[in-house]
Design a protein around this motif. Structure first.
Motif, short mmCIF file in Angstrom:
data_model
loop_
_atom_site.label_atom_id
_atom_site.label_comp_id
_atom_site.label_asym_id
_atom_site.label_seq_id
_atom_site.Cartn_x
_atom_site.Cartn_y
_atom_site.Cartn_z
N GLN A 183 0.96 -1.12 7.70
CA GLN A 183 0.51 -1.09 6.31
C GLN A 183 -0.85 -1.76 6.17
OE1 GLN A 183 2.29 0.30 3.26
NE2 GLN A 183 0.06 0.27 3.09
N ARG A 184 -1.05 -2.86 6.88
CA ARG A 184 -2.34 -3.56 6.82
C ARG A 184 -3.47 -2.67 7.35
NH1 ARG A 184 -1.00 -7.65 9.55
NH2 ARG A 184 -1.97 -7.15 11.55
N ILE A 185 -3.22 -1.97 8.45
CA ILE A 185 -4.22 -1.07 9.03
C ILE A 185 -4.51 0.09 8.10
CG2 ILE A 185 -4.72 0.51 10.94
CD1 ILE A 185 -4.91 -2.42 11.71
N LEU A 186 -3.46 0.65 7.51
CA LEU A 186 -3.65 1.76 6.57
C LEU A 186 -4.45 1.32 5.36
CD1 LEU A 186 -0.06 3.34 6.71
CD2 LEU A 186 -2.17 4.34 7.62
N ASN A 187 -4.21 0.12 4.89
CA ASN A 187 -4.99 -0.40 3.76
C ASN A 187 -6.46 -0.52 4.12
OD1 ASN A 187 -2.65 -0.61 2.25
ND2 ASN A 187 -2.38 -2.81 2.62
N GLN A 188 -6.74 -0.93 5.34
CA GLN A 188 -8.13 -1.05 5.79
C GLN A 188 -8.81 0.32 5.85
OE1 GLN A 188 -8.03 -3.14 9.54
NE2 GLN A 188 -7.20 -5.01 8.65
N HIS A 189 -8.10 1.30 6.41
CA HIS A 189 -8.66 2.65 6.49
C HIS A 189 -8.83 3.26 5.10
CE1 HIS A 189 -8.91 3.08 10.76
NE2 HIS A 189 -7.61 2.92 10.97
N GLU A 190 -7.90 2.94 4.20
CA GLU A 190 -8.02 3.46 2.82
C GLU A 190 -9.22 2.83 2.14
OE1 GLU A 190 -5.23 4.10 -1.16
OE2 GLU A 190 -4.71 2.53 0.29
N ALA A 191 -9.46 1.56 2.39
CA ALA A 191 -10.58 0.86 1.77
C ALA A 191 -11.93 1.41 2.22
CB ALA A 191 -10.50 -0.64 2.09
N ASP A 192 -12.00 1.83 3.49
CA ASP A 192 -13.29 2.37 3.97
C ASP A 192 -13.40 3.89 3.80
OD1 ASP A 192 -11.93 3.57 6.12
OD2 ASP A 192 -12.36 1.91 7.48
N GLY A 193 -12.39 4.49 3.17
CA GLY A 193 -12.47 5.91 2.83
C GLY A 193 -12.06 6.86 3.94
N THR A 194 -11.54 6.34 5.05
CA THR A 194 -11.14 7.19 6.16
C THR A 194 -9.87 7.97 5.84
OG1 THR A 194 -12.05 5.55 7.68
CG2 THR A 194 -10.67 7.25 8.65
N ILE A 195 -8.98 7.35 5.08
CA ILE A 195 -7.74 8.00 4.68
C ILE A 195 -7.56 7.81 3.18
CG2 ILE A 195 -6.67 7.60 6.93
CD1 ILE A 195 -5.00 5.38 5.64
N VAL A 196 -6.64 8.57 2.61
CA VAL A 196 -6.32 8.44 1.19
C VAL A 196 -4.80 8.43 1.04
CG1 VAL A 196 -6.39 10.95 0.85
CG2 VAL A 196 -6.69 9.42 -1.12
N LYS A 197 -4.30 7.61 0.13
CA LYS A 197 -2.87 7.55 -0.13
C LYS A 197 -2.49 8.69 -1.04
CE LYS A 197 0.83 4.37 -1.51
NZ LYS A 197 1.16 2.99 -1.94
N THR A 198 -1.51 9.50 -0.63
CA THR A 198 -1.11 10.67 -1.40
C THR A 198 0.28 10.53 -2.02
OG1 THR A 198 -0.28 11.74 0.61
CG2 THR A 198 -2.55 12.23 -0.03
N GLY A 199 0.96 9.43 -1.71
CA GLY A 199 2.29 9.19 -2.24
C GLY A 199 2.87 7.94 -1.62
#
Length: 215
Positions: A183-199
């Motif tokens: 979850q921490r890694i996903l939050n980092q990638h979401e913050a830099d725009g690499t991924i987006v949360k879809t649900g």
């Protein structure tokens, strides 16, 4: 990939290989395949499995484990073979071959020529020799040491349908980490725009060119 069925060109390219005598009896099945830099020459999800002989250019061949670890198998060059395993296996493998520059190969569809391939003793000897060399190489390699952050992206690219991770617990199991770490890694990638949360517990790569599509 561009396909060319010019018989004269196929014959010319076949003469450039060291396999002319072996492949001459299979010439009716051959075509010329052209790839641009960055194209996948082989990958698990392609619709049609091909056996290929590299004529020009080079490819990077690598194996992706379920935890996102990348094993570099070889750098395919002129006269190297691709697709030997697909002659005998029906299920997709985790091996990818990516063009590192413009690539030309001689190719044939395994599905449409399989009977002819299996009845050709000299061709099967060629396959055994090639697979033996690759097995010797595989036994000496280790996965490149990669931290969890890039492994998450590799996992999403190669192991998740259309680059979409669904379910933190299951993904964390495959990545050999805790759900909290993931979850921490996903939050980092979401913050830099690499991924987006879809649900809830669902994330998707944002760069469409990063996704693998069927060939």
């Amino acid at each position: 990939m561009k396909r060319i069925y010019d018989k004269a060109l196929i014959k010319t390219y076949l003469k450039q290989t060291k396999f002319e005598s072996v492949m001459s009896g299979l010439q009716e099945y051959l075509f010329v395949a052209q790839y641009e830099k960055g194209d996948f020459v082989t990958m698990p999800l392609q619709r049609e499995h091909l056996f290929q002989i590299i004529i020009q250019g080079s490819v990077s061949i690598y194996f992706i484990r379920d935890d996102g670890s990348v094993y570099s198998l070889a750098n395919g060059q002129e006269n190297d073979l691709l697709g030997e395993m697909e002659i005998f296996l029906h299920q997709p493998s985790n091996v990818y071959a990516e063009a590192t520059d413009a690539v030309i190969s001689l190719a044939l569809s395994i599905e449409t020529s399989k009977d002819a391939l299996l009845e050709n003793c000299r061709f099967l000897q060629l396959i055994c020799e090639s697979l033996t060399q690759k097995m010797e190489l595989i036994t000496t390699i280790d996965a490149a040491p990669v931290s969890l952050k890039p492994r998450v992206l590799t996992y999403m690219k190669y192991k998740c349908n259309r680059g979409e991770l669904k379910g933190l617990q299951q993904a964390a199991f495959h990545l050999n980490c805790s759900s909290r770490q993931l979850q921490r890694i996903l939050n980092q990638h979401e913050a830099d725009g690499t991924i987006v949360k879809t649900g809830k517990g669902t994330y998707k790569l944002t760069n469409s060119s990063f996704f693998l599509s069927e060939q």
